[in-house]
Design an enzyme around this catalytic site. Structure first.
Site, PDB file in Angstrom:
ATOM      1  N   SER A 149     -17.686 -37.771  26.718  1.00  0.00           N
ATOM      2  CA  SER A 149     -17.255 -38.541  27.883  1.00  0.00           C
ATOM      3  C   SER A 149     -17.625 -37.817  29.180  1.00  0.00           C
ATOM      4  O   SER A 149     -18.802 -37.553  29.416  1.00  0.00           O
ATOM      5  CB  SER A 149     -15.752 -38.830  27.782  1.00  0.00           C
ATOM      6  OG  SER A 149     -15.368 -39.802  28.720  1.00  0.00           O
ATOM      7  N   ASP A 173     -21.013 -40.212  23.767  1.00  0.00           N
ATOM      8  CA  ASP A 173     -20.624 -41.340  24.618  1.00  0.00           C
ATOM      9  C   ASP A 173     -20.311 -40.890  26.042  1.00  0.00           C
ATOM     10  O   ASP A 173     -19.161 -40.954  26.499  1.00  0.00           O
ATOM     11  CB  ASP A 173     -19.432 -42.103  24.029  1.00  0.00           C
ATOM     12  CG  ASP A 173     -19.456 -43.584  24.427  1.00  0.00           C
ATOM     13  OD1 ASP A 173     -20.555 -44.102  24.690  1.00  0.00           O
ATOM     14  OD2 ASP A 173     -18.387 -44.211  24.480  1.00  0.00           O
ATOM     15  N   ALA A 184     -29.811 -38.146  38.767  1.00  0.00           N
ATOM     16  CA  ALA A 184     -29.947 -37.357  37.534  1.00  0.00           C
ATOM     17  C   ALA A 184     -29.321 -35.974  37.661  1.00  0.00           C
ATOM     18  O   ALA A 184     -28.833 -35.413  36.674  1.00  0.00           O
ATOM     19  CB  ALA A 184     -31.413 -37.238  37.148  1.00  0.00           C
ATOM     20  N   ARG A 187     -25.504 -36.026  36.646  1.00  0.00           N
ATOM     21  CA  ARG A 187     -25.109 -36.516  35.319  1.00  0.00           C
ATOM     22  C   ARG A 187     -26.028 -35.912  34.267  1.00  0.00           C
ATOM     23  O   ARG A 187     -26.951 -35.155  34.582  1.00  0.00           O
ATOM     24  CB  ARG A 187     -25.194 -38.044  35.278  1.00  0.00           C
ATOM     25  CG  ARG A 187     -26.593 -38.554  35.601  1.00  0.00           C
ATOM     26  CD  ARG A 187     -26.811 -39.983  35.183  1.00  0.00           C
ATOM     27  NE  ARG A 187     -28.076 -40.505  35.676  1.00  0.00           N
ATOM     28  CZ  ARG A 187     -29.260 -40.280  35.112  1.00  0.00           C
ATOM     29  NH1 ARG A 187     -29.348 -39.512  34.023  1.00  0.00           N
ATOM     30  NH2 ARG A 187     -30.367 -40.807  35.612  1.00  0.00           N
ATOM     31  N   SER A 189     -29.049 -35.751  31.851  1.00  0.00           N
ATOM     32  CA  SER A 189     -30.408 -36.297  31.915  1.00  0.00           C
ATOM     33  C   SER A 189     -31.309 -35.507  30.963  1.00  0.00           C
ATOM     34  O   SER A 189     -30.950 -34.402  30.531  1.00  0.00           O
ATOM     35  CB  SER A 189     -30.952 -36.225  33.341  1.00  0.00           C
ATOM     36  OG  SER A 189     -31.330 -34.894  33.657  1.00  0.00           O
ATOM     37  N   ASP A 192     -32.113 -31.587  31.320  1.00  0.00           N
ATOM     38  CA  ASP A 192     -31.046 -30.580  31.308  1.00  0.00           C
ATOM     39  C   ASP A 192     -31.110 -29.604  30.135  1.00  0.00           C
ATOM     40  O   ASP A 192     -30.362 -28.621  30.106  1.00  0.00           O
ATOM     41  CB  ASP A 192     -29.676 -31.277  31.325  1.00  0.00           C
ATOM     42  CG  ASP A 192     -29.465 -32.088  32.590  1.00  0.00           C
ATOM     43  OD1 ASP A 192     -30.042 -31.713  33.619  1.00  0.00           O
ATOM     44  OD2 ASP A 192     -28.734 -33.094  32.546  1.00  0.00           O
ATOM     45  N   HIS A 258     -14.835 -45.331  21.837  1.00  0.00           N
ATOM     46  CA  HIS A 258     -15.336 -44.224  22.665  1.00  0.00           C
ATOM     47  C   HIS A 258     -15.424 -42.947  21.828  1.00  0.00           C
ATOM     48  O   HIS A 258     -16.429 -42.233  21.845  1.00  0.00           O
ATOM     49  CB  HIS A 258     -14.383 -44.042  23.840  1.00  0.00           C
ATOM     50  CG  HIS A 258     -14.916 -43.210  24.964  1.00  0.00           C
ATOM     51  ND1 HIS A 258     -16.251 -43.168  25.320  1.00  0.00           N
ATOM     52  CD2 HIS A 258     -14.278 -42.383  25.841  1.00  0.00           C
ATOM     53  CE1 HIS A 258     -16.410 -42.371  26.362  1.00  0.00           C
ATOM     54  NE2 HIS A 258     -15.233 -41.872  26.684  1.00  0.00           N
TER      55      HIS A 258
END
Length: 465
Positions: A149, A173, A184, A187, A189, A192, A258
């Site tokens: 998450s 997820d 990017a 978060r 991407s 990374d 989730h």
């Protein structure tokens, strides 16, 4: 000797940053090395800047390191999946280091605040990894980040800030709200880590509002059951669990889809002999038609821990079906049927059942629906079995009537002629053609299911990609 003032200032600034990075007292996240004997509690913390803490926690410098990063929490406590994942990682890699990243204090704020904190958490994780690399010459090639998450985006930020790229990041997820349209750098991407794989299990809703992020954010993005919702997580299942366990497990039901991403990964660790397979496809609609069960040119891949680390120029979206509980593996089949006849009516939303009989087992009365059926057309669709039935030997196909007193029973039953049924098995890549056991099979609505057996012509039955 004249020294360029800009070069000097740049060098001084770089030295200042380096010195600041060596002061780790502002790192708020905690790094607990859990053990195979105690997967539940954080009993030993590796503290950046405190070298003896690494020895005290019996860190294995020659082994892999898994860093587990949790997500948003309402209670301020670890969720029940954390020790399960830790235990599964140790079962698969007994000599590894499993480190749980504790950012609980930051994770229990209102969601938008906790979402913003992922940048600081990612920075903490990156500085910890950089310290381990600098201080102990620990190889970052051994580091695998697993983020759930919001934790997936924290892992992404961490990966973008390490001195050397970590080996792998697995996004379980990754959260959708505040991240669906984010840059990017904010978060998870593909840039990374050396390899980024992602499981999307709860993308129901409009983009930006779904619990899980909808767009692909890794090298390989896998969407089990289409990614929007997971089997075993509907209201009927909720009522059954409440009747058995009471309302105490209501929060688990809300998180069911989730959190399924985590349990799919755990499944891949525990059931290594039978990994689930996912198939590359342009859309879930095409997948539902069975059009994507190819393994040629890396078009299929294992789900979870044993994924093949294929780095394409753009993200690969992959799909699969699963069971509602562990083990999640199913067996996929594409079925193609040519409906011939003189019927002039196009029938919509028609329900059928197909039964498969193999060398090991059988799977009977598998339901499927065709959006429309008309004469002299070929229809392709996907079915799956929850058991391995072995090599296919025989099929039965039934056209289901709506009710006993349907209009068709008054005006004559619609009928099609079926000569052959073509089946492709996703897991084995075998193509098999089935012929009617009679010379010609009449498929009538509400009538007995005609039988199809493997055609004698061997050229029709082959293994294919």
């Amino acid at each position: 000797m004249n020294i360029d003032r800009k070069i000097l200032n740049k060098a001084l600034a770089k030295e200042k940053v380096a010195n600041c990075q060596k002061d780790y007292t502002d790192i708020e996240s905690k790094f607990a090395r859990r053990t195979p004997e105690n997967t539940v509690e954080d009993t030993c913390h590796l503290i950046p800047g405190v070298t003896e803490s690494v020895a005290n926690c019996h860190f294995n410098h020659s082994s892999k390191t898994f860093m587990v990063i949790h997500g948003w929490t309402v209670t301020g406590m670890y969720e029940s999946w954390v020790p399960k994942l830790v235990a599964a990682l140790y079962k698969r890699e007994p000599d590894s280091n499993v480190i749980v990243v504790d950012w609980l204090r930051r994770a229990q704020h209102h969601y938008p605040e906790s979402a913003d904190y992922t940048k600081l958490v990612g920075e903490d994780v990156a500085r910890f990894i950089n310290w381990m690399e600098d201080e102990f010459k620990y190889s970052v090639d051994n580091v695998h980040l697993l983020g759930y998450s919001l934790g997936a985006h924290a892992a992404g930020v961490a990966g973008s800030r390490t001195n050397t790229k970590v080996s792998r990041i697995t996004g379980l997820d990754p959260a959708g709200p505040n991240f669906e349209y984010a840059e990017a750098t904010s978060r998870l991407s593909p840039d990374d880590a050396q390899f980024v794989d992602v499981l999307h299990t709860f993308t129901r809703g409009s983009p930006g509002r779904s619990i899980g992020i909808q767009k692909p954010v890794g090298h390989v993005d896998i969407y089990p059951n289409g990614g929007s919702f997971q089997p075993g997580c509907n209201i009927q299942d909720a009522l059954r669990v409440i009747s058995q366990k009471g309302f105490g497990d209501m929060d688990q039901l809300v998180k069911c889809s989730h959190e399924r991403s985590i349990h799919l990964f755990i499944d891949s660790l525990l059931n290594e002999e039978n990994p689930s397979k996912a198939y590359r496809c342009n859309s879930k609609e095409a997948f539902e038609k069975g059009l994507c069960l190819s393994c040629r040119k890396n078009r299929c891949n294992n789900v979870g821990y044993e994924i093949n680390k294929v780095r394409a120029k753009r993200s690969s979206k992959m799909y699969l079906k699963t069971r509602s509980q562990m083990p999640y593996k199913v067996f996929h089949y594409q079925v193609k049927i040519y409906f011939s006849g003189t019927e002039t009516t196009t029938y919509t939303n028609q329900a059928f059942e197909i039964s498969l009989y193999g060398t090991v087992a059988e799977s009977e009365n598998i339901p499927f629906t065709l959006p429309e059926v008309s004469a002299n057309n070929t229809y392709s669709f996907l079915i799956y079995t929850e058991v391995d039935i072995g090599e296919l030997l025989m099929l039965k196909l039934k056209w289901i009537t709506e009710s006993y007193f349907s209009w068709s029973s008054w005006w004559g039953r619609p009928t099609f002629t079926i000569e052959k049924i073509r089946v492709k098995a996703g897991e084995t890549q075998k193509k098999i053609v089935f012929c009617s056991r009679e010379k010609v099979s009449k498929l009538q609505k509400g009538k007995e299911a005609p039988v199809f057996v493997k055609c004698h012509d061997k050229s029709l039955n082959k293994k294919s990609g």
